[in-house]
Design an enzyme around this catalytic site. Structure first.
Site, PDB file in Angstrom:
ATOM      1  N   TYR A 124      -1.123 -24.330  12.488  1.00 49.05           N
ATOM      2  CA  TYR A 124       0.292 -24.608  11.502  1.00 49.05           C
ATOM      3  C   TYR A 124       0.690 -22.709  11.665  1.00 49.05           C
ATOM      4  O   TYR A 124       0.307 -21.817  11.409  1.00 49.05           O
ATOM      5  CB  TYR A 124      -0.642 -24.329  10.076  1.00 49.05           C
ATOM      6  CG  TYR A 124       0.576 -24.432   9.304  1.00 49.05           C
ATOM      7  CD1 TYR A 124       1.116 -25.279   8.765  1.00 49.05           C
ATOM      8  CD2 TYR A 124       0.920 -23.091   8.256  1.00 49.05           C
ATOM      9  CE1 TYR A 124       3.065 -25.169   7.732  1.00 49.05           C
ATOM     10  CE2 TYR A 124       1.511 -23.129   7.323  1.00 49.05           C
ATOM     11  CZ  TYR A 124       2.492 -24.206   6.652  1.00 49.05           C
ATOM     12  OH  TYR A 124       3.354 -23.948   5.719  1.00 49.05           O
ATOM     13  N   GLN A 186       0.933 -29.460   2.503  1.00 42.12           N
ATOM     14  CA  GLN A 186       1.141 -30.794   2.701  1.00 42.12           C
ATOM     15  C   GLN A 186       0.987 -31.200   4.384  1.00 42.12           C
ATOM     16  O   GLN A 186       0.347 -31.786   4.934  1.00 42.12           O
ATOM     17  CB  GLN A 186       2.258 -31.920   2.334  1.00 42.12           C
ATOM     18  CG  GLN A 186       3.739 -31.064   2.652  1.00 42.12           C
ATOM     19  CD  GLN A 186       3.927 -29.968   2.057  1.00 42.12           C
ATOM     20  OE1 GLN A 186       2.796 -29.615   0.719  1.00 42.12           O
ATOM     21  NE2 GLN A 186       4.994 -29.668   1.539  1.00 42.12           N
ATOM     22  N   ASN A 209      -0.075 -19.280   2.938  1.00 43.62           N
ATOM     23  CA  ASN A 209      -0.198 -18.539   2.188  1.00 43.62           C
ATOM     24  C   ASN A 209      -1.057 -19.169   1.644  1.00 43.62           C
ATOM     25  O   ASN A 209      -2.125 -19.934   1.715  1.00 43.62           O
ATOM     26  CB  ASN A 209       1.101 -18.951   1.019  1.00 43.62           C
ATOM     27  CG  ASN A 209       1.036 -20.142   0.498  1.00 43.62           C
ATOM     28  OD1 ASN A 209       0.383 -21.145   0.966  1.00 43.62           O
ATOM     29  ND2 ASN A 209       2.513 -20.388   0.099  1.00 43.62           N
ATOM     30  N   SER A 233      -2.536 -10.416   4.580  1.00 45.70           N
ATOM     31  CA  SER A 233      -2.603  -9.502   5.628  1.00 45.70           C
ATOM     32  C   SER A 233      -2.634  -7.913   5.683  1.00 45.70           C
ATOM     33  O   SER A 233      -2.475  -7.483   4.351  1.00 45.70           O
ATOM     34  CB  SER A 233      -1.112  -9.493   6.316  1.00 45.70           C
ATOM     35  OG  SER A 233      -1.469  -8.697   7.384  1.00 45.70           O
ATOM     36  N   GLN A 255       2.613  -3.574   7.699  1.00 45.46           N
ATOM     37  CA  GLN A 255       1.828  -4.219   6.808  1.00 45.46           C
ATOM     38  C   GLN A 255       2.546  -4.908   5.638  1.00 45.46           C
ATOM     39  O   GLN A 255       2.255  -5.482   5.832  1.00 45.46           O
ATOM     40  CB  GLN A 255       0.161  -3.963   7.082  1.00 45.46           C
ATOM     41  CG  GLN A 255      -0.347  -4.480   8.400  1.00 45.46           C
ATOM     42  CD  GLN A 255      -0.640  -6.223   8.567  1.00 45.46           C
ATOM     43  OE1 GLN A 255      -0.633  -6.780   8.159  1.00 45.46           O
ATOM     44  NE2 GLN A 255      -0.189  -6.317   9.857  1.00 45.46           N
ATOM     45  N   HIS A 258       4.914  -7.572   4.674  1.00 45.90           N
ATOM     46  CA  HIS A 258       4.354  -9.140   4.786  1.00 45.90           C
ATOM     47  C   HIS A 258       4.609  -9.951   3.682  1.00 45.90           C
ATOM     48  O   HIS A 258       4.985 -10.444   3.673  1.00 45.90           O
ATOM     49  CB  HIS A 258       2.743  -9.087   5.544  1.00 45.90           C
ATOM     50  CG  HIS A 258       2.425  -9.654   7.089  1.00 45.90           C
ATOM     51  ND1 HIS A 258       3.523 -10.257   7.660  1.00 45.90           N
ATOM     52  CD2 HIS A 258       2.426  -8.746   7.832  1.00 45.90           C
ATOM     53  CE1 HIS A 258       3.715 -10.303   8.910  1.00 45.90           C
ATOM     54  NE2 HIS A 258       2.143  -8.870   9.486  1.00 45.90           N
ATOM     55  N   GLU A 322      -8.531  -6.303   8.644  1.00 43.55           N
ATOM     56  CA  GLU A 322      -7.937  -7.091   9.749  1.00 43.55           C
ATOM     57  C   GLU A 322      -7.550  -6.097  10.831  1.00 43.55           C
ATOM     58  O   GLU A 322      -7.724  -6.499  12.264  1.00 43.55           O
ATOM     59  CB  GLU A 322      -6.815  -7.807   9.046  1.00 43.55           C
ATOM     60  CG  GLU A 322      -6.265  -8.963   9.623  1.00 43.55           C
ATOM     61  CD  GLU A 322      -4.955  -9.454   9.562  1.00 43.55           C
ATOM     62  OE1 GLU A 322      -3.747 -10.585  10.007  1.00 43.55           O
ATOM     63  OE2 GLU A 322      -4.939  -9.064   8.332  1.00 43.55           O
ATOM     64  N   HIS A 323      -6.965  -5.295  10.035  1.00 47.38           N
ATOM     65  CA  HIS A 323      -6.482  -4.566  11.212  1.00 47.38           C
ATOM     66  C   HIS A 323      -6.755  -2.743  11.286  1.00 47.38           C
ATOM     67  O   HIS A 323      -6.547  -2.420   9.997  1.00 47.38           O
ATOM     68  CB  HIS A 323      -5.082  -4.418  11.752  1.00 47.38           C
ATOM     69  CG  HIS A 323      -4.513  -5.561  11.823  1.00 47.38           C
ATOM     70  ND1 HIS A 323      -3.745  -6.525  10.560  1.00 47.38           N
ATOM     71  CD2 HIS A 323      -3.776  -6.472  12.462  1.00 47.38           C
ATOM     72  CE1 HIS A 323      -3.263  -7.104  10.966  1.00 47.38           C
ATOM     73  NE2 HIS A 323      -2.974  -7.417  12.452  1.00 47.38           N
ATOM     74  N   ASP A 356       0.316  -7.520  17.264  1.00 51.42           N
ATOM     75  CA  ASP A 356       0.512  -8.885  16.089  1.00 51.42           C
ATOM     76  C   ASP A 356       1.911  -9.609  17.402  1.00 51.42           C
ATOM     77  O   ASP A 356       1.788 -10.435  17.110  1.00 51.42           O
ATOM     78  CB  ASP A 356       1.631  -8.290  15.346  1.00 51.42           C
ATOM     79  CG  ASP A 356       1.328  -8.361  13.648  1.00 51.42           C
ATOM     80  OD1 ASP A 356       0.122  -8.400  13.871  1.00 51.42           O
ATOM     81  OD2 ASP A 356       1.623  -7.640  13.113  1.00 51.42           O
ATOM     82  N   GLU A 410     -47.226 -30.936  17.468  1.00 53.33           N
ATOM     83  CA  GLU A 410     -45.514 -31.593  15.983  1.00 53.33           C
ATOM     84  C   GLU A 410     -46.395 -32.718  15.762  1.00 53.33           C
ATOM     85  O   GLU A 410     -45.221 -33.400  14.501  1.00 53.33           O
ATOM     86  CB  GLU A 410     -44.889 -31.203  16.824  1.00 53.33           C
ATOM     87  CG  GLU A 410     -44.044 -29.528  16.951  1.00 53.33           C
ATOM     88  CD  GLU A 410     -42.857 -29.489  16.977  1.00 53.33           C
ATOM     89  OE1 GLU A 410     -42.091 -28.534  16.574  1.00 53.33           O
ATOM     90  OE2 GLU A 410     -41.814 -30.242  17.510  1.00 53.33           O
ATOM     91  N   HIS A 415     -41.853 -38.355  21.698  1.00 50.26           N
ATOM     92  CA  HIS A 415     -41.538 -37.237  22.718  1.00 50.26           C
ATOM     93  C   HIS A 415     -42.830 -36.939  24.212  1.00 50.26           C
ATOM     94  O   HIS A 415     -41.580 -36.879  24.721  1.00 50.26           O
ATOM     95  CB  HIS A 415     -41.526 -36.066  22.046  1.00 50.26           C
ATOM     96  CG  HIS A 415     -40.117 -36.148  21.254  1.00 50.26           C
ATOM     97  ND1 HIS A 415     -40.199 -36.980  20.347  1.00 50.26           N
ATOM     98  CD2 HIS A 415     -39.200 -35.324  20.661  1.00 50.26           C
ATOM     99  CE1 HIS A 415     -39.109 -36.605  19.947  1.00 50.26           C
ATOM    100  NE2 HIS A 415     -38.641 -35.869  19.881  1.00 50.26           N
TER     101      HIS A 415
END
Length: 423
Positions: A124, A186, A209, A233, A255, A258, A322-323, A356, A410, A415
């Site tokens: 995506y 969707q 988002n 971010s 950053q 964003h 994250e960074h 990035d 066991e 087995h």
């Protein structure tokens, strides 16, 4: 950007706390979208694209003609930049490919593990306020290296019903096999359940988002794994007296632009030039096209001043950015003490922007504190590891007593018998 000087440790948690999403409210909006796509397929996708994106599409799939026209709509400079970035990303990620190593755990008992690409993955790529064609490279290049046979890309259309040519060109450079005009929750639903046009995939990747994030979490509940949970971010900058306030301001703003919900944290020593930083932020902010978003992000951001380097490290590791940019003396040594971060940028000449886009590392990274337990996207994200074993007669003879004894202890006689009948 507010400044907090030498906060007490019991105050740290409140200083680095991320905003909490109201998931129940978001799920209530996203679930009907997911269900509609599951039940109605393409018809629901077309309806939601008209409703949310304001575009009445004739078809969901990007045509071969549209793909072919993309290159001619870009400057040679941008095409060269995309190709260079793709080459660096491919080179870095190619080093993550490792051949299967056969291990003989006992004489005649051979074991190995092999990486096999997930056959069909979904990517995506958000549209929104910026065409994130760099994300195409970051996801499709390692998917191609991993051996994924089908790479399905979903991205929202522009207002004229097309996909940005840089996204289309990047997709072709990176080996994407199918491209569809679908965005938001969707699109995640389509890749989860499949529609007449969009095939269901085995794993979903990519940022988005809060609605996309919620849809990915619901996809996970439906049995489709995702790359990682994601939030806004974020960047954390560590700075001391050696840091250039101009560089630090630029890093923070890179950053902040964003979005208004972007997370920006500065952890500095008392001798860092904070007044110069504030002046630089104001100056650079005034020249940014996205200054409204960046300004809103900065209003919710914090600069923490700590004298003790160990305290700085403890706070930064607790934040799990994250960074993480280390603009300090002895930056390399400090980096070795980082245990929680998505990606680390060492020294004054390593801006977060290079990661990035084009240094080669991946920019799809854990946010919202998930760097404590998640890694960024890599070739490993697109493969499953299958283990193998092969025994010779000598190997079976050698290992049989161990297996039989354990199985009998066991209470699993079948087995034990599976080995015993072969003896």
């Amino acid at each position: 950007m507010k400044t907090v000087i030498e906060p007490k440790k019991q105050e740290w948690a409140s200083l680095i706390k991320r905003p909490v999403m109201n998931l129940s409210e978001i799920y209530a909006r996203v679930q009907p979208v997911m269900q509609a796509v599951q039940q109605e397929g393409d018809a629901a996708l077309l309806r939601f694209t008209a409703q949310f994106d304001g575009v009445a599409l004739q078809q969901i799939a990007v045509s071969e003609k549209e793909k072919a026209q993309a290159a001619g709509m870009l400057s040679n400079e941008l095409k060269a930049a995309i190709e260079q970035a793709a080459a660096n990303i491919r080179f870095f990620h190619s080093k993550q490919l490792t051949p299967a190593e056969v291990v003989e755990t006992m004489p005649g008992v051979r074991c190995w593990r092999k990486s096999v690409g997930i056959e069909r993955v979904g990517i995506y790529v958000p549209g929104g306020t910026a065409p994130l064609f760099s994300t195409v490279l970051m996801l499709a290049v390692p998917a191609q290296l991993a051996g994924c046979k089908e790479i399905v890309l979903c991205t929202p259309p522009q207002k004229d019903g097309t996909v940005h040519p840089a996204v289309l060109y990047s997709a072709q450079v990176a080996g994407v096999t199918q491209i569809f005009k679908a965005g938001g929750a969707q699109a995640i639903a389509a890749m989860t359940y499949g529609t007449e046009s969009i095939p269901a995939v085995s794993k979903i990747f990519g940022p988005g988002n809060q609605y996309v994030t919620a849809a990915k979490m619901l996809a996970q509940q439906a049995g489709i794994p995702i790359d990682m949970p994601a939030g806004p971010s974020e960047v954390c900058v560590m700075a001391d007296e050696s840091a250039n306030p101009t560089y630090v301001a630029a890093d923070l703003l890179s950053q902040a632009e964003h979005g208004a919900d972007s997370q920006v944290l500065l952890v500095a020593t008392p001798d860092f030039n904070m007044p110069a930083l504030q002046a630089e932020l104001a100056e650079q902010l005034s020249r940014l096209p996205r200054n409204a978003m960046a300004s809103a992000a900065l209003e919710n951001s914090t600069a923490v001043v700590l004298e003790n380097i160990d305290d700085m490290l403890a706070l930064v590791n607790d934040y799990a950015a994250e960074h993480l940019i280390i603009s300090m003396n002895n930056a390399t040594a400090i980096a070795e003490q980082i245990v929680n971060a998505g990606s680390v940028f060492i020294g004054h000449l390593s801006p977060e922007s290079v990661g990035d886009y084009a240094s080669g590392t991946n920019h799809t990274l854990p946010t919202n504190g998930y760097a404590r337990m998640y890694s960024g996207v890599s070739v490993d994200s697109f493969v499953k590891k299958i283990t193998y074993q092969q025994l010779t007669p000598e190997g079976l003879q050698a290992i049989a007593p161990t297996v039989i004894a354990m199985a009998e202890a066991e209470g699993l006689e079948a087995h034990a018998n599976a080995v015993r009948v072969r003896m």
